[in-house]
Write a protein that holds these residues in place. Structure first.
Motif, PDB file in Angstrom:
ATOM      1  N   LEU A  49       0.822  -1.218   0.000  1.00 33.69           N
ATOM      2  CA  LEU A  49       0.000   0.000   0.000  1.00 33.69           C
ATOM      3  C   LEU A  49       0.854   1.266   0.000  1.00 33.69           C
ATOM      4  CD1 LEU A  49      -2.784   1.272   0.052  1.00 33.69           C
ATOM      5  CD2 LEU A  49      -2.780   1.063   2.553  1.00 33.69           C
ATOM      6  N   LEU A 109      -7.286   7.812   1.338  1.00 37.91           N
ATOM      7  CA  LEU A 109      -6.985   6.760   2.301  1.00 37.91           C
ATOM      8  C   LEU A 109      -7.990   6.693   3.443  1.00 37.91           C
ATOM      9  CD1 LEU A 109      -3.094   7.080   2.487  1.00 37.91           C
ATOM     10  CD2 LEU A 109      -4.397   5.171   1.541  1.00 37.91           C
ATOM     11  N   THR A 110      -8.715   7.761   3.680  1.00 39.04           N
ATOM     12  CA  THR A 110      -9.685   7.777   4.782  1.00 39.04           C
ATOM     13  C   THR A 110     -11.115   7.694   4.247  1.00 39.04           C
ATOM     14  OG1 THR A 110      -9.537  10.208   4.805  1.00 39.04           O
ATOM     15  CG2 THR A 110      -8.150   8.998   6.362  1.00 39.04           C
ATOM     16  N   THR A 113     -11.504   5.151   1.227  1.00 39.04           N
ATOM     17  CA  THR A 113     -11.446   3.755   1.669  1.00 39.04           C
ATOM     18  C   THR A 113     -12.710   3.362   2.420  1.00 39.04           C
ATOM     19  OG1 THR A 113      -9.033   3.812   1.803  1.00 39.04           O
ATOM     20  CG2 THR A 113     -10.159   2.113   3.077  1.00 39.04           C
ATOM     21  N   SER A 117     -15.188   0.519   1.037  1.00 39.29           N
ATOM     22  CA  SER A 117     -15.405  -0.647   1.899  1.00 39.29           C
ATOM     23  C   SER A 117     -16.896  -0.911   2.075  1.00 39.29           C
ATOM     24  CB  SER A 117     -14.751  -0.423   3.264  1.00 39.29           C
ATOM     25  OG  SER A 117     -13.355  -0.317   3.161  1.00 39.29           O
ATOM     26  N   ILE A 135     -10.919  -3.936   3.804  1.00 37.50           N
ATOM     27  CA  ILE A 135     -10.430  -2.566   3.962  1.00 37.50           C
ATOM     28  C   ILE A 135      -9.195  -2.325   3.107  1.00 37.50           C
ATOM     29  CG2 ILE A 135      -9.408  -0.939   5.596  1.00 37.50           C
ATOM     30  CD1 ILE A 135     -11.248  -2.163   7.740  1.00 37.50           C
ATOM     31  N   LEU A 136      -8.277  -3.286   3.085  1.00 37.35           N
ATOM     32  CA  LEU A 136      -7.066  -3.123   2.278  1.00 37.35           C
ATOM     33  C   LEU A 136      -7.388  -3.138   0.782  1.00 37.35           C
ATOM     34  CD1 LEU A 136      -4.610  -5.371   4.309  1.00 37.35           C
ATOM     35  CD2 LEU A 136      -4.457  -2.889   4.004  1.00 37.35           C
ATOM     36  N   CYS A 137      -8.318  -3.979   0.384  1.00 39.31           N
ATOM     37  CA  CYS A 137      -8.760  -3.979  -1.017  1.00 39.31           C
ATOM     38  C   CYS A 137      -9.366  -2.625  -1.375  1.00 39.31           C
ATOM     39  CB  CYS A 137      -9.782  -5.098  -1.233  1.00 39.31           C
ATOM     40  SG  CYS A 137     -10.475  -5.175  -2.891  1.00 39.31           S
ATOM     41  N   ALA A 138     -10.190  -2.089  -0.484  1.00 40.24           N
ATOM     42  CA  ALA A 138     -10.806  -0.782  -0.716  1.00 40.24           C
ATOM     43  C   ALA A 138      -9.756   0.317  -0.783  1.00 40.24           C
ATOM     44  CB  ALA A 138     -11.816  -0.477   0.392  1.00 40.24           C
ATOM     45  N   ALA A 139      -8.713   0.228   0.044  1.00 43.53           N
ATOM     46  CA  ALA A 139      -7.652   1.237   0.024  1.00 43.53           C
ATOM     47  C   ALA A 139      -6.921   1.230  -1.316  1.00 43.53           C
ATOM     48  CB  ALA A 139      -6.675   0.992   1.169  1.00 43.53           C
ATOM     49  N   HIS A 140      -6.644   0.045  -1.840  1.00 43.72           N
ATOM     50  CA  HIS A 140      -5.986  -0.043  -3.147  1.00 43.72           C
ATOM     51  C   HIS A 140      -6.887   0.529  -4.243  1.00 43.72           C
ATOM     52  CE1 HIS A 140      -2.228  -2.559  -2.793  1.00 43.72           C
ATOM     53  NE2 HIS A 140      -2.682  -2.568  -1.556  1.00 43.72           N
ATOM     54  N   SER A 142      -9.241   2.706  -3.894  1.00 42.72           N
ATOM     55  CA  SER A 142      -9.347   4.151  -3.685  1.00 42.72           C
ATOM     56  C   SER A 142      -8.117   4.877  -4.209  1.00 42.72           C
ATOM     57  CB  SER A 142      -9.538   4.450  -2.198  1.00 42.72           C
ATOM     58  OG  SER A 142      -9.703   5.831  -1.978  1.00 42.72           O
TER      59      SER A 142
END
Length: 232
Positions: A49, A109-110, A113, A117, A135-140, A142
């Motif tokens: 990330l 990132l906030t 994400t 999510s 959450i990590l998938c959503a961060a990527h 985003s």
């Protein structure tokens, strides 16, 4: 008398070349990490990330215009030969690039994400398990879609109404974001199939589709659909 050697300035970075390399590097870096993502999605997505954040930030700094940057007048000065040259004010890069990139990254990132999510859960992501993976998938996702959109369009309400309603003309940023979401949606197709493959687990196919859709959408927005609007 010996003559003083003239120093030649290095050639400027070509944004068009960089944006092509960016698409290729985004896909190749994901492909290199694919086996790690399949084996341990949480660890692999978390460790990749921060490099993705730096990668996208550099892309924005070189290739994209920040919202409201416009064309600012440059300060004029004279060279040794008496010809006039222009240089940007010292603070222009901070105001037009560094600060918008930082704020856009924080937003993606906030808020980005969190929203993605929620959308993933609404579209069928595990609700009681795999929270970290979601959450990590959503961060990527985003970072691929929301960050360039925010950097390029700001958080102006009218701009985002046009984006959400698919009324904005397509360009490399908007088309890449659309491609990312379509790719993520299409990536869900293999998950319920009875193939018994390790890569079918959550969220591997979602993220794979997102990266593929991002690259294809970006290329399409640059060459095929640039300036066009989506028709329903």
């Amino acid at each position: 008398m010996p003559t003083r050697a003239h120093k030649h300035a290095p050639p400027p970075i070509q944004p068009g070349l960089v944006t092509h390399l960016h698409s290729a590097l985004a896909l190749s870096s994901y492909a290199l990490q694919f086996n790690r993502i399949v084996a341990d999605p949480d660890t692999a997505l978390l460790s990749s990330l921060l490099p993705l954040v730096a990668f996208q930030g550099a892309y924005a700094a070189i290739c994209l215009d920040s919202f409201g940057s416009g064309k600012r007048p440059k300060a004029a000065s004279r060279s040794a030969s008496g010809t006039k040259k222009t240089d940007p004010p010292p603070s222009s890069w901070v105001g037009e690039k560094l600060l918008p990139i930082t704020l856009s990254l924080l937003f993606a990132l906030t808020v980005g994400t969190a929203v993605i999510s929620s959308l993933l859960v609404l579209f069928g992501a595990p609700f009681t398990t795999h929270h970290r993976s979601t959450i990590l998938c959503a961060a990527h996702i985003s970072m691929l879609s929301i960050f360039p959109l925010v950097y390029n369009n700001g958080v102006d309400g009218s701009n985002w109404r046009s984006i959400v309603a698919a009324l904005m003309p397509l360009d490399e940023v908007y088309a890449a974001a659309i491609g990312t979401f379509i790719g993520a949606w299409a990536g869900a197709v293999p998950i319920p199939l009875d193939w018994d493959r390790e890569w079918q687990k959550w969220p591997v196919t979602i993220l794979t589709g997102a990266y593929l859709g991002y690259a294809l959408g970006k290329i399409g927005g640059m060459y095929v659909f640039k300036g066009k609007k989506l028709l329903f």
